[in-house]
Design a protein around this motif. Structure first.
Motif, short mmCIF file in Angstrom:
data_model
loop_
_atom_site.label_atom_id
_atom_site.label_comp_id
_atom_site.label_asym_id
_atom_site.label_seq_id
_atom_site.Cartn_x
_atom_site.Cartn_y
_atom_site.Cartn_z
N ILE A 8 0.86 -1.18 0.00
CA ILE A 8 0.00 0.00 0.00
C ILE A 8 0.89 1.23 0.00
N MET A 9 0.65 2.13 -0.92
CA MET A 9 1.40 3.38 -0.99
C MET A 9 0.44 4.52 -0.66
N LEU A 10 0.84 5.36 0.29
CA LEU A 10 0.03 6.50 0.72
C LEU A 10 0.58 7.78 0.11
N PHE A 11 -0.32 8.71 -0.23
CA PHE A 11 0.09 9.96 -0.85
C PHE A 11 -0.52 11.16 -0.13
N ALA A 12 0.10 12.31 -0.33
CA ALA A 12 -0.38 13.62 0.14
C ALA A 12 -0.66 13.62 1.63
N THR A 13 -1.85 14.06 2.02
CA THR A 13 -2.16 14.21 3.44
C THR A 13 -2.18 12.88 4.19
N LEU A 14 -2.49 11.78 3.50
CA LEU A 14 -2.45 10.48 4.17
C LEU A 14 -1.02 10.13 4.55
N ARG A 15 -0.08 10.42 3.67
CA ARG A 15 1.33 10.16 3.95
C ARG A 15 1.78 10.98 5.15
N SER A 16 1.37 12.23 5.22
CA SER A 16 1.74 13.10 6.34
C SER A 16 1.10 12.62 7.63
N LYS A 19 2.58 9.18 8.61
CA LYS A 19 4.05 9.23 8.66
C LYS A 19 4.72 8.00 8.03
N THR A 20 4.15 7.59 6.91
CA THR A 20 4.76 6.50 6.15
C THR A 20 4.39 6.65 4.67
N ARG A 21 5.32 6.22 3.83
CA ARG A 21 5.07 6.24 2.38
C ARG A 21 4.39 4.96 1.92
N GLU A 22 4.81 3.85 2.52
CA GLU A 22 4.26 2.56 2.09
C GLU A 22 4.34 1.54 3.20
N LEU A 23 3.49 0.54 3.09
CA LEU A 23 3.51 -0.58 4.01
C LEU A 23 3.02 -1.81 3.27
N THR A 24 3.36 -2.96 3.78
CA THR A 24 2.93 -4.21 3.19
C THR A 24 2.02 -4.91 4.19
N GLU A 36 -8.79 -2.91 6.54
CA GLU A 36 -8.87 -3.29 7.95
C GLU A 36 -7.51 -3.72 8.49
N ASN A 37 -6.77 -4.50 7.72
CA ASN A 37 -5.47 -4.97 8.17
C ASN A 37 -4.44 -3.84 8.20
N ALA A 38 -4.56 -2.91 7.27
CA ALA A 38 -3.67 -1.74 7.30
C ALA A 38 -3.95 -0.91 8.55
N SER A 39 -5.22 -0.86 8.97
CA SER A 39 -5.57 -0.07 10.15
C SER A 39 -4.98 -0.66 11.43
N LYS A 40 -4.66 -1.94 11.41
CA LYS A 40 -4.01 -2.56 12.57
C LYS A 40 -2.59 -2.02 12.74
N ILE A 41 -2.02 -1.53 11.65
CA ILE A 41 -0.68 -0.95 11.68
C ILE A 41 -0.77 0.57 11.84
N LEU A 42 -1.65 1.19 11.06
CA LEU A 42 -1.73 2.65 11.02
C LEU A 42 -2.62 3.25 12.10
N GLY A 43 -3.57 2.49 12.58
CA GLY A 43 -4.52 2.99 13.58
C GLY A 43 -5.94 2.88 13.05
N PRO A 44 -6.92 2.76 13.96
CA PRO A 44 -8.31 2.51 13.56
C PRO A 44 -8.93 3.62 12.70
N ASN A 83 1.52 -9.44 -4.35
CA ASN A 83 2.40 -8.40 -4.90
C ASN A 83 1.69 -7.28 -5.64
N ASP A 84 0.37 -7.20 -5.53
CA ASP A 84 -0.33 -6.05 -6.10
C ASP A 84 0.13 -4.79 -5.36
N VAL A 85 0.11 -3.67 -6.08
CA VAL A 85 0.47 -2.37 -5.49
C VAL A 85 -0.78 -1.51 -5.49
N ILE A 86 -1.15 -1.07 -4.29
CA ILE A 86 -2.34 -0.25 -4.12
C ILE A 86 -1.91 1.16 -3.74
#
Length: 95
Positions: A8-16, A19-24, A36-44, A83-86
């Motif tokens: 997952i690649m985050l851009f603009a205000t989401l990246r700020s 505080k991350t550009r990408e996560l797997t 939902e699984n990304a929110s376990k890393i980034l927050g609810p 290996n998809d890139v979102i």
């Protein structure tokens, strides 16, 4: 159930904000489970930032691309593969 690993690649205000550009993350191949699984890393609050729970779909003002293709242009159920890139772009303001 087979899990797939996606980047997952985050851009603009989401990246700020997160505080991350990408996560797997591993997910069951659905966009909702990926979020939902990304929110376990980034927050609810990540779920609310990109998903409209009341309507049961991605927020209309978000741009989400899977392997360079906007999900709004893809027909039918979207199934993610290993290996998809979102790429996730928040609403942009300007003029």
């Amino acid at each position: 159930m087979t899990l797939v690993s996606v980047k997952i690649m985050l851009f603009a205000t989401l990246r700020s904000k997160y505080k991350t550009r990408e996560l797997t993350v591993a997910c069951d191949g659905t966009l909702l489970n990926m979020i939902e699984n990304a929110s376990k890393i980034l927050g609810p609050e990540f779920v609310d930032d990109v998903y409209d729970k009341k309507r049961g779909k991605i927020r209309d003002d978000m741009i989400i691309m899977v392997n360079g293709r906007n999900i709004k242009d893809l027909e039918g159920e979207i199934t993610l593969k290993d290996n998809d890139v979102i790429a996730i772009f928040p609403p942009l303001a300007g003029g």
